[in-house]
Design an enzyme around this catalytic site. Structure first.
Site, PDB file in Angstrom:
ATOM      1  N   ILE A 184       0.861  -1.183   0.000  1.00  0.00           N
ATOM      2  CA  ILE A 184       0.000   0.000   0.000  1.00  0.00           C
ATOM      3  C   ILE A 184       0.897   1.233   0.000  1.00  0.00           C
ATOM      4  O   ILE A 184       1.653   1.471   0.948  1.00  0.00           O
ATOM      5  CB  ILE A 184      -0.926   0.009   1.236  1.00  0.00           C
ATOM      6  CG1 ILE A 184      -1.803  -1.256   1.252  1.00  0.00           C
ATOM      7  CG2 ILE A 184      -1.793   1.272   1.253  1.00  0.00           C
ATOM      8  CD1 ILE A 184      -2.663  -1.434   0.023  1.00  0.00           C
ATOM      9  N   GLY A 213      -8.502  -0.437  -7.050  1.00  0.00           N
ATOM     10  CA  GLY A 213      -9.663   0.429  -7.298  1.00  0.00           C
ATOM     11  C   GLY A 213     -10.898  -0.307  -7.765  1.00  0.00           C
ATOM     12  O   GLY A 213     -12.016   0.168  -7.586  1.00  0.00           O
ATOM     13  N   GLU A 214     -10.720  -1.453  -8.376  1.00  0.00           N
ATOM     14  CA  GLU A 214     -11.867  -2.213  -8.852  1.00  0.00           C
ATOM     15  C   GLU A 214     -12.122  -3.395  -7.919  1.00  0.00           C
ATOM     16  O   GLU A 214     -13.264  -3.684  -7.557  1.00  0.00           O
ATOM     17  CB  GLU A 214     -11.611  -2.688 -10.286  1.00  0.00           C
ATOM     18  CG  GLU A 214     -10.818  -1.626 -11.013  1.00  0.00           C
ATOM     19  CD  GLU A 214     -11.062  -1.472 -12.494  1.00  0.00           C
ATOM     20  OE1 GLU A 214     -12.211  -1.484 -12.940  1.00  0.00           O
ATOM     21  OE2 GLU A 214     -10.068  -1.321 -13.209  1.00  0.00           O
ATOM     22  N   LYS A 255      -3.978   6.481   3.036  1.00  0.00           N
ATOM     23  CA  LYS A 255      -5.113   7.413   3.097  1.00  0.00           C
ATOM     24  C   LYS A 255      -5.968   7.329   1.827  1.00  0.00           C
ATOM     25  O   LYS A 255      -7.181   7.124   1.899  1.00  0.00           O
ATOM     26  CB  LYS A 255      -4.597   8.838   3.291  1.00  0.00           C
ATOM     27  CG  LYS A 255      -5.711   9.824   3.601  1.00  0.00           C
ATOM     28  CD  LYS A 255      -5.134  11.156   4.049  1.00  0.00           C
ATOM     29  CE  LYS A 255      -6.250  12.082   4.509  1.00  0.00           C
ATOM     30  NZ  LYS A 255      -5.716  13.320   5.074  1.00  0.00           N
ATOM     31  N   ASN A 271      -0.094   4.577  -0.331  1.00  0.00           N
ATOM     32  CA  ASN A 271      -0.665   5.666   0.466  1.00  0.00           C
ATOM     33  C   ASN A 271      -1.931   5.169   1.165  1.00  0.00           C
ATOM     34  O   ASN A 271      -2.999   5.101   0.555  1.00  0.00           O
ATOM     35  CB  ASN A 271      -0.986   6.862  -0.443  1.00  0.00           C
ATOM     36  CG  ASN A 271      -1.510   8.057   0.354  1.00  0.00           C
ATOM     37  OD1 ASN A 271      -1.602   8.010   1.589  1.00  0.00           O
ATOM     38  ND2 ASN A 271      -1.861   9.124  -0.343  1.00  0.00           N
ATOM     39  N   GLY A 287      -3.154  -3.487  -7.856  1.00  0.00           N
ATOM     40  CA  GLY A 287      -4.220  -2.483  -7.881  1.00  0.00           C
ATOM     41  C   GLY A 287      -5.335  -2.813  -6.910  1.00  0.00           C
ATOM     42  O   GLY A 287      -5.441  -3.933  -6.435  1.00  0.00           O
TER      43      GLY A 287
HETATM   44 MO1  MOS Z   1     -11.779   1.058 -15.159  1.00  0.00          MO
HETATM   45  S1  MOS Z   1     -13.619   0.288 -15.650  1.00  0.00           S
HETATM   46  O1  MOS Z   1     -10.740   0.017 -16.047  1.00  0.00           O
HETATM   47  O2  MOS Z   1     -11.780   2.646 -15.722  1.00  0.00           O
END
Ligand code: MOS
Length: 716
Positions: free
Chosen positions: A606, A681-682, A610, A608, A679
């Site tokens: 990780i 984010g998804e 925050k 960051n 990653g």
């Molecule tokens: Mo993400 S759906 O790969 O912007």
């Protein structure tokens, strides 16, 4: 943990964003700007037989009305290009583009464009689709049909996810202007280089003649990965009118202008032994595409690496409908697939009377069941155990409807998240100045996850400078190559390149300082506060300013391209997480509150904590929206999407969101990339819709297999 890596840092662009000095695509001011307005079709399929622009053209301020009759042809046939023919492929398709002196004039004149059509019968209901084609076929593992039939315990169920839209706050917009045959365009995009390539191809120009600028993106979530049709329109009009032209989608136009999460039908059949060992999984999926493009995603693929199961099949088809083409939307495919697979596993747990978490541990994959390769790292078990203990899972009563809080039924559900630890080639340029400041550049994007900050942190760490002495810039096609921001691969890709570029700077300085330090092996020296310093003896140091002065330099510049190592091929590189959800349900009113979520995530290092925590929160919120609220309704009589505004398309507001706890289980992973970054984010939303649905089942005894789980499905 490093000096900066792994420590909480606020966004370096935070103040610019909250004070309004961060400029978004539509906010650039140019002299003599003209404004475009898009006119859309009112039928879903057919042909324009007549289009009358005469009234519109007479209006004050109107400069030109473009239709398929007078719009230059694009040289690109990549994706949907506007105003190229009289064919109508979807309701809401652009049929004219009115350009005027002001936005208001363009909008007013747009209403006066009259189109006549020869309409054909449209198909927009995927469950009644007549045109279905094979999308992809993965190798069948073992003999799933036979193994399923012979399994002592079986479940089979179908699951449906409707069309959903990204709804970023910032609408898609572009401002284009030409100087000779050089085009400059400010445009909302997740990839300035991809946008550059698209426009270069559209106009048959060299890439170098197209300059794409996009320093800030107000959310995109996949909706700005593909170039879409509006940048071409702005560029065409700007070229002909020889002045800057701006176009921005209205909120309604956002629903037909950039794609959406496809409608997804899935059928999961699982066979198991009586003690819960998976024998066969057949996970079928159909998603919709348009009549003119074949968009596919991977709803069922990742599941193949999730559990030990000797027999596995993942048939996948697409249905051709008279709708705009879908696109990637946060956690594309996998969140849809996980809703089905992780719900079906919960159904199996209840068939077997085995705790749902226990069932997952029984079938835990120690090596990748798909390839037989080891995982580069996998702390999913730790996620399960830590999450369960943080949540208090051991206090769960197994039977549905067995837990209450006054008049509320209480339900506890869980699920697993999975995502690829991707990395793509990326380049970063660093200029280190004699005053011990540095500029860092890469043509990447920051659509919200905090890339400005993350790359600043990584650069700071390896240049040995405090982050405030580093200026990282992105979002300009003149900068070194970077992939578009998508797939949760930015930090792994661009971060590795920043690390590499910093090492190059150090090596360059060391070569200049060969007679100034007793040891000039880069391994033994670190950059630290403007010095090259021996790691073994910090008193042995040389000032970087002095090195530069000695060589008459004011700065040095290095560009580094990081590429995924071949070592990765020997491993399966994935990120994982576990989600635990509490819902409270009022059965009389159909109200569901997600009162508690614990999400544990193992995605390498990780950088960051925050912004990582923020991403996790965002993913959980989005998963709750998907589970309970989000749906783009279509009126199939007209093939028209109808919940096309922020009043009728629901997603969570603050009052819908309660306690969310996130925890990272850090993995040491030198295989994925040198910094061990995966990653998130998804990944962070992947398991949530299933965990919510499983919690609703536990609360109510109702298994709801069609999202969103709205009140009528509870009291119905
Ligand atoms: Mo993400 S759906 O790969 O912007």
């Amino acid at each position: 943990m490093g000096k900066y890596i792994g420590k909480e840092m606020s966004r370096v662009d935070g103040i610019a964003k909250v004070t309004g000095t961060a400029k978004y695509s539509a906010e650039f001011q140019l002299k003599n700007m003209a404004y475009g307005y898009i006119v859309q079709s009112t039928i879903a399929k057919g042909q324009i037989t007549k289009i009358d622009t005469s009234e519109a053209e007479k209006q004050p301020g109107v400069l030109k009305v473009y239709t398929h009759l007078n719009t230059p042809k694009s040289k690109s046939n990549d994706g949907f290009v506007a105003l190229q023919s009289d064919r109508i492929f979807f309701n809401g398709q652009p049929i004219a583009f009115v350009v005027a002196e002001t936005f208001e004039q363009a909008r007013y004149a747009a209403q006066l464009v009259k189109a006549e059509y020869k309409a054909e019968k449209s198909e927009t209901d995927m469950l009644k689709a007549t045109s279905i084609k094979q999308a992809r076929s993965e190798k069948t593992r073992g003999n799933p049909q036979k193994a399923f039939e012979e399994s002592p315990v079986k479940v089979t169920a179908e699951y449906i996810i409707p069309i959903e839209h990204h709804n970023p706050l910032e609408p898609h917009a572009a401002i284009a202007y030409w100087e000779g045959d050089n085009l400059t365009i400010f445009v909302k995009t997740q990839g300035v280089k991809q946008m550059q390539a698209h426009l270069a191809e559209s106009f048959g120009l060299e890439k170098e003649k197209i300059h794409v600028i996009c320093p800030f993106v107000g959310g995109a979530f996949g909706s700005a990965l593909n170039p879409q049709y509006y940048p071409f329109l702005a560029a065409v009009a700007s070229k002909e009118l020889n002045r800057p032209v701006k176009v921005a989608y209205t909120r309604r136009q956002m629903f037909t202008g950039h794609g959406y999460r496809p409608y997804t039908w899935q059928k999961v059949s699982i066979g198991a032994t009586k003690d819960g060992k998976l024998q066969a999984i057949i996970h079928e999926a159909i998603t919709n595409s348009s009549s003119f493009e074949d968009f596919t995603e991977t709803p069922n693929s990742f599941g193949r690496s999730l559990y030990n199961c000797p027999n596995y099949d993942t048939p996948y088809k697409i249905a051709k409908l008279d709708l705009p083409t879908p696109t990637w939307m946060r956690a594309p495919g996998m969140v849809s697939g996980a809703f089905a697979l992780e719900s079906a596993l919960d159904e199996l747990a209840y068939e077997l009377k085995i705790d749902p978490l226990e069932l997952r541990l029984i079938n835990y994959a120690e090596t990748d069941p798909e390839t037989g390769r080891p995982f580069s790292s996998k702390a999913l078990r730790e996620c399960y155990l830590k999450g369960a203990s943080m949540f208090g899972w051991e206090k769960r009563k197994f039977e549905p409807r067995s837990m209450r809080d006054g008049r509320w039924l209480v339900g506890w559900g869980m699920a697993t998240g999975i995502w690829g630890a991707f990395m793509l080639p990326a380049s970063v340029k660093i200029t280190y100045k004699a005053d011990n400041t540095a500029t860092v550049e890469s043509a990447t994007a920051d659509i919200g996850p905090g890339t400005y900050t993350t790359i600043t942190i990584i650069s700071a760490e390896f240049l040995g400078l405090p982050p405030e002495r580093i200026k990282f810039s992105l979002g300009d096609s003149k900068m070194p190559d970077a992939p578009m921001q998508g797939g949760s691969f930015t930090t792994a890709s661009v971060g590795t390149a920043a690390y590499g570029a910093a090492l190059q700077i150090k090596k360059k300085l060391l070569s200049l300082a060969s007679d100034m330090l007793p040891d000039t092996n880069p391994e033994n020296v670190e950059m630290s506060e403007g010095f090259l310093r021996l790691k073994s003896d910090p008193s042995k140091a040389v000032s970087i300013a002095e090195i530069m002065k000695k060589h008459g330099l004011s700065e040095i510049t290095e560009v580094y391209t990081a590429t995924p190592s071949s070592e990765r091929q020997k491993y399966r590189t994935l990120a994982h997480g576990a989600q635990f959800v509490e819902v409270k349900v009022d059965e009389d009113l159909g109200i569901i509150k997600v009162t508690r979520v614990v999400e544990t995530t193992a995605c390498g290092k990780i950088v960051n904590p925050k912004t990582s925590h923020s991403q996790e929160m965002g993913g959980v919120v989005w998963g709750i929206g998907m589970a309970l609220q989000e749906v783009t309704e279509i009126d199939h009589r007209y093939g028209k999407m109808i919940t096309t505004d922020l009043a009728t398309y629901h997603f969570p507001v603050n009052a819908d969101i309660h306690e969310i706890t996130t925890e990272f289980i850090e993995e040491e992973d030198k295989i994925v990339n040198p910094l061990g970054i995966k990653g998130m984010g998804e990944l962070c939303m992947v398991g949530i819709p299933a965990a919510v649905a499983n919690a609703v089942f536990h609360a109510t005894g109702k298994r709801i297999r069609e999202l969103p789980i709205t009140p009528e499905k509870i009291f119905g």
